[in-house]
Design a protein around this motif. Structure first.
Motif, PDB file in Angstrom:
ATOM      1  N   VAL A 200       0.832  -1.205   0.000  1.00  0.00           N
ATOM      2  CA  VAL A 200       0.000   0.000   0.000  1.00  0.00           C
ATOM      3  C   VAL A 200       0.867   1.256   0.000  1.00  0.00           C
ATOM      4  O   VAL A 200       0.507   2.273  -0.622  1.00  0.00           O
ATOM      5  CB  VAL A 200      -0.983  -0.016   1.196  1.00  0.00           C
ATOM      6  N   ILE A 201       2.019   1.226   0.658  1.00  0.00           N
ATOM      7  CA  ILE A 201       2.929   2.378   0.637  1.00  0.00           C
ATOM      8  C   ILE A 201       3.419   2.634  -0.782  1.00  0.00           C
ATOM      9  O   ILE A 201       3.436   3.782  -1.257  1.00  0.00           O
ATOM     10  CB  ILE A 201       4.114   2.148   1.600  1.00  0.00           C
ATOM     11  N   THR A 202       3.820   1.562  -1.477  1.00  0.00           N
ATOM     12  CA  THR A 202       4.306   1.713  -2.852  1.00  0.00           C
ATOM     13  C   THR A 202       3.214   2.245  -3.759  1.00  0.00           C
ATOM     14  O   THR A 202       3.454   3.132  -4.599  1.00  0.00           O
ATOM     15  CB  THR A 202       4.823   0.369  -3.396  1.00  0.00           C
ATOM     16  N   MET A 203       1.986   1.741  -3.608  1.00  0.00           N
ATOM     17  CA  MET A 203       0.882   2.203  -4.455  1.00  0.00           C
ATOM     18  C   MET A 203       0.542   3.667  -4.203  1.00  0.00           C
ATOM     19  O   MET A 203       0.229   4.417  -5.127  1.00  0.00           O
ATOM     20  CB  MET A 203      -0.361   1.336  -4.224  1.00  0.00           C
ATOM     21  N   LEU A 204       0.608   4.098  -2.937  1.00  0.00           N
ATOM     22  CA  LEU A 204       0.319   5.486  -2.618  1.00  0.00           C
ATOM     23  C   LEU A 204       1.376   6.417  -3.201  1.00  0.00           C
ATOM     24  O   LEU A 204       1.077   7.526  -3.642  1.00  0.00           O
ATOM     25  CB  LEU A 204       0.230   5.675  -1.102  1.00  0.00           C
TER      26      LEU A 204
END
Length: 272
Positions: A200-204
């Motif tokens: 989720v960090i990478t996608m954000l």
């Protein structure tokens, strides 16, 4: 007032989703993604979001909800001595590499491909668990360290692309390699955190909100859905873990398979 009555069924649906996802997270170690992704996928379309955008947002939002759910589930499984920490320490870097690669790939792959991938993964996993519930393992033990690394990278990449916590692939893979079912479930809960948090960090960081994103979106994550779902997943995941401890391994596999089969069929019908 009319808008409130329009929103109320959606809010109730999100809360019910959280309850079911929490129970499944504790029971099956799947982080609830196999329930959250299709529910959000259809709810966002109800709000007028295009299917391509809906799948992307559902995937990212599911990963966000898996983070707190997995933490609670890991604690419950650790207390029951069902988490293989030495195996996780070896797999962790490979899983994270797969997660980062899959997260970057998501923004470049169309929604129908992600929907189809979700359906295929869920359906194949369900067939494996249903028809191999009483079958002999495919191997006597886990492969060598390099082989385990390949497995970890693959699970991380595929799982993050469809917003699932890792149990969907981790549990059947480990049990096929003669790994105890309950320990596989507990270990899969920890794998879910290794997938969801960096995912989720990478996608954000790499993604941006679609132009037709629903209310509550920041980037590719819908934080309104997160706020309604997470309290119930966190509350009910320990209950699922206690229930899972009472089930024998064959019954556990069948429950897992039935959930996967239902979810996979729904998602495949969406792209046909």
């Amino acid at each position: 007032m009319e808008s409130m009555f329009h929103f109320l069924p959606i809010a109730i649906a999100l809360m019910v989703t959280g309850v079911i996802a929490g129970l499944l997270a504790g029971l099956l170690g799947v982080g609830g993604g196999i329930v959250i992704v299709p529910v959000l996928f259809y709810l966002f379309q109800y709000f007028g979001v295009e299917p391509v955008s809906a799948m992307l947002i559902a995937t990212a939002t599911s990963l966000a909800t898996i983070v707190p759910t997995s933490v609670r589930s890991i604690r419950a499984h650790h207390n029951n001595d069902n988490v293989d920490w030495p195996l996780l320490r070896w797999l962790a870097p490979f899983i994270v590499i797969g997660v980062v690669a899959g997260s970057l790939l998501v923004s470049r792959v169309g929604g129908p491909w992600l929907t189809g991938l979700f359906g295929v993964i869920a359906s194949l996993s369900a067939l494996n668990m249903l028809f191999r519930a009483n079958a002999a393992p495919l191997a006597k033990q886990l492969p060598s360290k390099p082989g385990q690394g390949v497995i970890g990278t693959s699970i991380g990449c595929l799982s993050v692309m469809v917003g699932i916590g890792g149990g969907t692939l981790t549990v059947p893979t480990l049990t096929a390699l003669n790994y105890p079912a309950h320990r596989a479930v507990g270990t899969a809960a920890a794998v879910g955190l290794l997938i969801a948090l960096p995912g989720v960090i990478t996608m954000l960081l790499a993604g941006s909100a679609p132009v037709d994103a629903p209310i509550g979106n920041v980037g590719v994550v819908n934080w309104l859905g997160f706020a309604f779902i997470v309290p119930f997943t966190v509350l009910f995941s320990p209950m699922g873990a206690r229930l899972g401890k009472k089930l024998d391994s064959v019954r556990l596999k069948k429950v897992f398979a039935l959930v996967l089969a239902f979810t996979g069929a729904r998602m495949l019908l969406q792209v046909l």
